[in-house]
Design an enzyme around this catalytic site. Sequence first.
Site, PDB file in Angstrom:
ATOM      1  N   TYR A  18       0.828  -1.204   0.000  1.00  0.00           N
ATOM      2  CA  TYR A  18       0.000   0.000   0.000  1.00  0.00           C
ATOM      3  C   TYR A  18       0.869   1.264   0.000  1.00  0.00           C
ATOM      4  O   TYR A  18       1.720   1.425   0.876  1.00  0.00           O
ATOM      5  CB  TYR A  18      -0.909  -0.035   1.224  1.00  0.00           C
ATOM      6  N   ILE A  43      -6.325  -5.137   8.605  1.00  0.00           N
ATOM      7  CA  ILE A  43      -7.506  -4.276   8.504  1.00  0.00           C
ATOM      8  C   ILE A  43      -8.536  -4.769   7.489  1.00  0.00           C
ATOM      9  O   ILE A  43      -9.672  -4.285   7.484  1.00  0.00           O
ATOM     10  CB  ILE A  43      -7.114  -2.814   8.182  1.00  0.00           C
ATOM     11  N   LYS A  50     -12.269  -0.637   6.762  1.00  0.00           N
ATOM     12  CA  LYS A  50     -12.505  -1.506   5.609  1.00  0.00           C
ATOM     13  C   LYS A  50     -13.571  -2.570   5.891  1.00  0.00           C
ATOM     14  O   LYS A  50     -14.464  -2.795   5.076  1.00  0.00           O
ATOM     15  CB  LYS A  50     -11.198  -2.192   5.191  1.00  0.00           C
ATOM     16  N   ASP A  66      -0.683  -6.129   9.699  1.00  0.00           N
ATOM     17  CA  ASP A  66      -1.787  -5.230   9.374  1.00  0.00           C
ATOM     18  C   ASP A  66      -2.938  -6.101   8.890  1.00  0.00           C
ATOM     19  O   ASP A  66      -2.894  -6.665   7.800  1.00  0.00           O
ATOM     20  CB  ASP A  66      -1.318  -4.256   8.291  1.00  0.00           C
TER      21      ASP A  66
END
Length: 481
Positions: free
Chosen positions: A146, A233, A270, A231
Amino acid sequence: MNQLLSKIATNDGHGENSAFFDGWKAYDSDPYHPTRNPSGVIQMGLAENQLSFDLIQEWVRNNPKASICTAEGSNDFKDIAIYQDYHGLPEFRNAVARFMEKVRGNRVRFDPDRIVMSGGATGAQETLAFCLADAGDALLVPTPYYPGNDRDLTWRTGIQLLPVVCDSSNDFKITRRALETAYKKAQESNIKVKGLLLNNPSNPLGTVIDRETLTDSLLFTNEKNIHLICDEIYSATVFSQPGFTSIAEIVQENSDCNRNLIHIVYSLSKDLGFPGFRVGIVYSYNDIVVNCARKMSSFGLVSTQTQHLIASMLSDDVFVDRFIAESSKRLETRHGTLSAGLAQVGIGSLKSNAGLYCWMDLRRLLKEATFEAELELWRVIINDVKLNVSPGASFHCSEPGWFRVCFANMDDETMMVALNRIHKFVIQKKGCDQGSGKKQCRRSKLEISLSFRRLDEMKMVASHKMSPHSPMSSPLVRART
């Protein structure tokens, strides 16, 4: 004038000057609208989950007491509006912990006292970076990753991100060889590696990291005595097998690992589609990190009004179960619509089962296999096709020609308009590449006509798979989270 300001104020470390953010600016200046601006740019560069907002809105209407800004909930206004401990409301931390467990199939337990609030995943990432590393230190990050990581983790902390190069030969999977190579390269450059950052499910790949790779990553970081940040999410966006495996499960299975090196980043942006609420979570197995992160959270707390609402919503087990199941179903349907639509004109994408996007393969449309050619193609897609898709170079992809395409931030009609534009572009480009004679021109027009007919058929099928109404009342006309 710049001499009077700080280095942060005058540098470009935010990363806004990149193709990833340039696409957003192109959309901002010419946003698509079905009636007011039908030839505008369609936003496919924003990973936002809007497909199940109707379920959220229904719950809010049926539970007015959950908000202190309603007549039914106003009695709690004073208690919520006054100063609160930065540990967060106990009911909020308990509800988030239970939701994280539910998303992970109740295979693990999370201690509410280890949950630290932050202003979205952005704040959570940076908080962890401040806790784990000093300026000049580095984190290893598998590619592609990202683009916001460059801002979130490095801009104010001064740390570095070093790529663990992955490629399409094995569907961009992380290997021990790639990890060792990146670590060795850092050592040769006298860079102190403090940790490994994994994104599971992956943004931009839309894939989950398998149990074996997670275990190997845990062993690698333990052997090197460095931190492992996961991560997670997008954990509730997995819509088909293989299912999601959390690093918490791997830690539970490896009782002899050093838990002080394990940390999880989570948010509700998200999974629930709440980026505007700025609910970010740091979950660490390290007591010192928890204590430090909690003190640092003073700079980015979640408002108590938001905590109050979220605690009530996530404590409703019936609603949560229904939302997770229905959201997964809708994501799978939309993903299938996009993938099938791309395949109709010979465009492939990485096989994926999670996230709010596809990793689209446009390598065959490049003039040459270079990142310069990728940017040239991207400019045509932005300026002529009027779609904001994100080029792989902005994700530090090791190969040119890959693009991230988001599909969950628009309604069904806008998705079909986007696919129509893609079909027309690909067919016309193929015609140009093969020659521009009248016969070829007529053939291209026929192909476009047939392509649109197939898309109309797909739309009818998709509408039967979705709920009786479009889950979104209007197309996205904004691009900021």
